[in-house]
Each structure stands twice: as structure tokens, then as C-alpha cells.
Design a protein around this motif. Structure first.
Motif: not given
Lengths: 113, 111
Positions: A33, A35, A43, A45, A48, A55-56, A98, B33, B92, B96-99, B101
Motif C-alpha cells: 500500500y 498512504y 492518514l 490510503i 493498494s 486493486i485500490i 481483510p 487496529y 477495514h 475492502a483490502q485497505k485500512l 484511519f
């Protein structure tokens, strides 16, 4: 052994220049990733990648182009830098899916003057 | 989209005092997290919570996820200067494959 390493740690450059930030992870993770942390420490994203595939892409200007030559590397190239690009950029990696813990690099502080 | 709100945004406490940081989500959390960031450094993973009512501890730091899985708290007992930094909660969004915050809580410990 550094798990996720970014270079450079600091980058000062003039408006209009093109620059790259490199990221490497030695954890064997499938997902990486980028960020961005702004001046208010928020912070967010940007991109990804999973196994070198994007993918993102979170509505980032197309001046930002990530490149993943292999699944251990995800570099960020920025064209025509603007003042508003000044921020700290973090690379991270995780196992796919995830619920996987993300490991972060130490960040690259980019200052555009 | 999922949003995380942290409170307080800034906290100054005397060394030795206890403190709590909260993280509230606009949607059900599927994994929460907690990370800590020191100035000029990357994010250090503290804990992850997944189940409603779950509680985890590491040294003097305890994190809880409420039963409805929409709020988490991070509690530090007998704070020390080494606890100073920015604490970030992340989650998450479903599938979705991301975080995403929260905006972070800046903690200062006064000697």
C-alpha cells in the motif's frame, strides 16, 4: 532486519519536478500500500497492490503513478510536483485479505518548495 | 464509506496518570487496529480486536471493542514518557483490502 523500508526518508524538491519514492518489504506479503499523511496527521490510503496488480486507487491525481516490479516492491512516482503534495508518504504491506495486520515503513517526508 | 472518529484529538497528562482514548465508527467494525506513531517514524502495531466485547492488553495498554462493534477504547495505566506519541485507530471497511484511519490522538506526557 527492516521489514518495510522506504527511501528516501526526506525529500525536498521544487515545484514542477518529478520524483520517486521506493518501497521494499521482506515479509513475503502479497499486498502493498501507499498512504499519505497530511499536515493534520490524517492518514489516507492512496493505492493498494496485490501480487503486482492494482486493486485500490483512491481518486489520486494521475500525476501519482505506482509501479510494482515484483510483489516485494512498490514504488511511487510523482510527476509535476505541486505544493499541496507536501506530506509524509507511508508504504505498508500485509498478507492478502481483510483482517491482516499491516506493517508500515518509517515514512518519507516530502517537501515541495 | 466508513469513518472513524477519535477523541480526544489531543491529550496532555501528568506522568503516572491513567488515560483513555476513544475510537467511534460510523459502521460496524470488522477488525479494529490500534497503532502508535512517534514523530518522524512509521506506525507501530499495538493491537487488533475483532470480536464484540473483546479486550486485549500489552504491558500497560489495554484495548477494548464494545459488544456492538462500533466503538473501541485504548486505556493506558500509569502513563510514562515512552507512551507519548500519536495513537491511530484503523479499520477495514467491509470486504475492502485497505485500512481507514481515525484522525489520530496526540498524547503528551508531562514529567
Amino acid at each position: 532486519d527492516t521489514a518495510v523500508s522506504q527511501t528516501p526518508k526526506y525529500l525536498v524538491t521544487q515545484m514542477g519536478n518529478d520524483k520517486s519514492i521506493k518501497c521494499e518489504q521482506n515479509l513475503g506479503h502479497d499486498t502493498m500500500y501507499w498512504y499519505k499523511q497530511d499536515s493534520k496527521k490524517f492518514l489516507k490510503i492512496m493505492f493498494s497492490y496485490n501480487n503486482k496488480e492494482l486493486i485500490i486507487n483512491e481518486t489520486v491525481p494521475n500525476r501519482f503513478s505506482p509501479k510494482s516490479p515484483d510483489k516485494a516492491h512498490l514504488n511511487l512516482h510523482i510527476n509535476s510536483l505541486e505544493l499541496g503534495d507536501s506530506a509524509v508518504y507511508f508504504c505498508a504491506s500485509s498478507q492478502a485479505g481483510p483482517g491482516a495486520e499491516a506493517f508500515f515503513g518509517q515514512g518519507t517526508r516530502l517537501t515541495v518548495v | 464509506s466508513q469513518e472513524l472518529e477519535q477523541s480526544p484529538q489531543s491529550l496532555i497528562v501528568q506522568e503516572g496518570k491513567n488515560l483513555t482514548i476513544n475510537c467511534t465508527s460510523s459502521k460496524t467494525l470488522y477488525g479494529l487496529y490500534w497503532y502508535k506513531q512517534k514523530y518522524g517514524e512509521g506506525l507501530i502495531f499495538l493491537m487488533m480486536l475483532q470480536k464484540g466485547g473483546e479486550e486485549k492488553s500489552h504491558e500497560k495498554i489495554t484495548a477494548k471493542l464494545d459488544e456492538k462493534k462500533q466503538q473501541s477504547s485504548l486505556h493506558i495505566t500509569a502513563s510514562q514518557p515512552s507512551h507519548a506519541g500519536i495513537y491511530l485507530c484503523g479499520a477495514h471497511p467491509s470486504g475492502a483490502q485497505k485500512l481507514v484511519f481515525g484522525q489520530g490522538t496526540r498524547l503528551t506526557i508531562n514529567p
